[in-house]
Design an enzyme around this catalytic site. Structure first.
Site, PDB file in Angstrom:
ATOM      1  N   GLY A  10       0.828  -1.197   0.000  1.00  0.00           N
ATOM      2  CA  GLY A  10       0.000   0.000   0.000  1.00  0.00           C
ATOM      3  C   GLY A  10       0.861   1.246   0.000  1.00  0.00           C
ATOM      4  O   GLY A  10       2.024   1.235  -0.413  1.00  0.00           O
ATOM      5  N   ARG A  11       0.301   2.325   0.504  1.00  0.00           N
ATOM      6  CA  ARG A  11       1.014   3.605   0.518  1.00  0.00           C
ATOM      7  C   ARG A  11       1.942   3.753   1.723  1.00  0.00           C
ATOM      8  O   ARG A  11       2.915   4.499   1.669  1.00  0.00           O
ATOM      9  CB  ARG A  11      -0.003   4.745   0.532  1.00  0.00           C
ATOM     10  CG  ARG A  11      -0.944   4.777  -0.663  1.00  0.00           C
ATOM     11  CD  ARG A  11      -0.318   5.358  -1.912  1.00  0.00           C
ATOM     12  NE  ARG A  11       0.149   6.702  -1.732  1.00  0.00           N
ATOM     13  CZ  ARG A  11      -0.629   7.775  -1.705  1.00  0.00           C
ATOM     14  NH1 ARG A  11      -1.922   7.657  -1.863  1.00  0.00           N
ATOM     15  NH2 ARG A  11      -0.111   8.959  -1.526  1.00  0.00           N
TER      16      ARG A  11
ATOM     17  N   GLU B 108       6.045   3.704   1.795  1.00  0.00           N
ATOM     18  CA  GLU B 108       6.841   4.795   1.231  1.00  0.00           C
ATOM     19  C   GLU B 108       7.256   5.807   2.290  1.00  0.00           C
ATOM     20  O   GLU B 108       8.301   6.435   2.170  1.00  0.00           O
ATOM     21  CB  GLU B 108       6.113   5.471   0.063  1.00  0.00           C
ATOM     22  CG  GLU B 108       4.984   6.368   0.448  1.00  0.00           C
ATOM     23  CD  GLU B 108       4.219   6.927  -0.746  1.00  0.00           C
ATOM     24  OE1 GLU B 108       3.654   8.024  -0.617  1.00  0.00           O
ATOM     25  OE2 GLU B 108       4.166   6.266  -1.795  1.00  0.00           O
TER      26      GLU B 108
ATOM     27  N   CYS C  98       3.968  -6.647  -2.087  1.00  0.00           N
ATOM     28  CA  CYS C  98       3.684  -5.462  -2.882  1.00  0.00           C
ATOM     29  C   CYS C  98       4.720  -4.359  -2.640  1.00  0.00           C
ATOM     30  O   CYS C  98       5.900  -4.549  -2.907  1.00  0.00           O
ATOM     31  CB  CYS C  98       2.257  -4.990  -2.572  1.00  0.00           C
ATOM     32  SG  CYS C  98       1.572  -3.852  -3.773  1.00  0.00           S
ATOM     33  N   HIS C  99       4.297  -3.201  -2.124  1.00  0.00           N
ATOM     34  CA  HIS C  99       5.222  -2.105  -1.822  1.00  0.00           C
ATOM     35  C   HIS C  99       5.896  -2.288  -0.464  1.00  0.00           C
ATOM     36  O   HIS C  99       6.742  -1.479  -0.092  1.00  0.00           O
ATOM     37  CB  HIS C  99       4.482  -0.767  -1.858  1.00  0.00           C
ATOM     38  CG  HIS C  99       4.161  -0.295  -3.244  1.00  0.00           C
ATOM     39  ND1 HIS C  99       3.174  -0.885  -4.021  1.00  0.00           N
ATOM     40  CD2 HIS C  99       4.701   0.685  -4.000  1.00  0.00           C
ATOM     41  CE1 HIS C  99       3.113  -0.267  -5.185  1.00  0.00           C
ATOM     42  NE2 HIS C  99       4.032   0.693  -5.208  1.00  0.00           N
TER      43      HIS C  99
ATOM     44  N   TYR D 277       5.458  -5.773  -6.228  1.00  0.00           N
ATOM     45  CA  TYR D 277       4.700  -5.104  -7.262  1.00  0.00           C
ATOM     46  C   TYR D 277       5.723  -4.592  -8.275  1.00  0.00           C
ATOM     47  O   TYR D 277       6.780  -4.087  -7.888  1.00  0.00           O
ATOM     48  CB  TYR D 277       3.864  -3.955  -6.671  1.00  0.00           C
ATOM     49  CG  TYR D 277       2.926  -3.382  -7.691  1.00  0.00           C
ATOM     50  CD1 TYR D 277       1.817  -4.100  -8.121  1.00  0.00           C
ATOM     51  CD2 TYR D 277       3.171  -2.136  -8.260  1.00  0.00           C
ATOM     52  CE1 TYR D 277       0.970  -3.596  -9.090  1.00  0.00           C
ATOM     53  CE2 TYR D 277       2.329  -1.624  -9.223  1.00  0.00           C
ATOM     54  CZ  TYR D 277       1.228  -2.354  -9.640  1.00  0.00           C
ATOM     55  OH  TYR D 277       0.394  -1.860 -10.606  1.00  0.00           O
TER      56      TYR D 277
END
Length: 195
Positions: free
Chosen positions: A89-90, A93, A119-120, A139
């Site tokens: 997800g976000r 980051e 994923c992330h 991802y």
């Protein structure tokens, strides 16, 4: 099977399925999963994002559920946990900017404890410097970071349903890979589910 104590790192706009589904699956088979977020305590929530694959050049994003934290970040001690889960997800980051978060990831890697990242989430692995020489996937947008960090890239299949195991590290590209990702993580944990 001995139940394991598992730590899950989340933050606001963590991918909804990638936090909720592993939490529920791991709890369902008898493991204890503590969900934590820097700056938050047990009883707080993080907002989630739902990422979907709808035919655009990248995934779409919608507001998801509130995901409850059941442990306080400031009180956790990584040495007290058997394994780590990093959803995507976000949130990765910006979580990768937190040195405490990176130290937690480094602890699990150094001690060769199982890590499941999706994923992330692999952005935390690259920022912590723990993927050099290891085979993993993510991802596709995170692929350049993994390669620059010295990882050996494992290609993502067309349905994003594959997962990669390298020692105690289990990685996957996105939530469509949950069945394979969690199956392989349970194998690494030594969890046996009898038919």
């Amino acid at each position: 099977m001995a139940a394991k104590k598992i730590l899950m790192l989340v933050g606001d706009f963590v991918e909804d399925y990638e936090a909720m589904v592993p939490f529920q699956m791991l709890t369902m088979v008898g493991h204890t999963v503590h969900t934590v977020c820097p700056g938050k305590k047990a009883g707080d929530t993080v907002r989630t994002a739902v990422h979907d694959f709808e035919g655009d050049q990248t995934y779409s994003e919608k507001r998801g559920h509130n995901f409850a934290l059941n442990a306080t970040f400031a009180k956790i001690r990584p040495k007290n946990y058997d394994a780590l889960v990093i959803p995507g997800g976000r949130s990765p980051e910006y979580l990768r900017l937190n040195e405490q978060v990176l130290d937690i990831v480094r602890h699990f890697a150094k001690e060769n404890k199982p890590i499941a990242s999706i994923c992330h989430g692999q952005q935390l692995l690259t920022a912590a410097g723990v993927v050099e020489g290891k085979r993993c996937t993510s991802y596709p947008a995170v692929r350049p970071e993994l390669i620059r960090a010295g990882a050996k890239w494992e290609e993502v299949n067309a349905t994003f349903s594959n997962a990669c195991v390298y020692g105690t590290l289990v990685t996957a590209a996105a939530w469509p890979g949950h069945p394979e990702w969690m199956r392989k993580f349970l194998d690494v944990l030594g969890t046996k589910i009898e038919p």
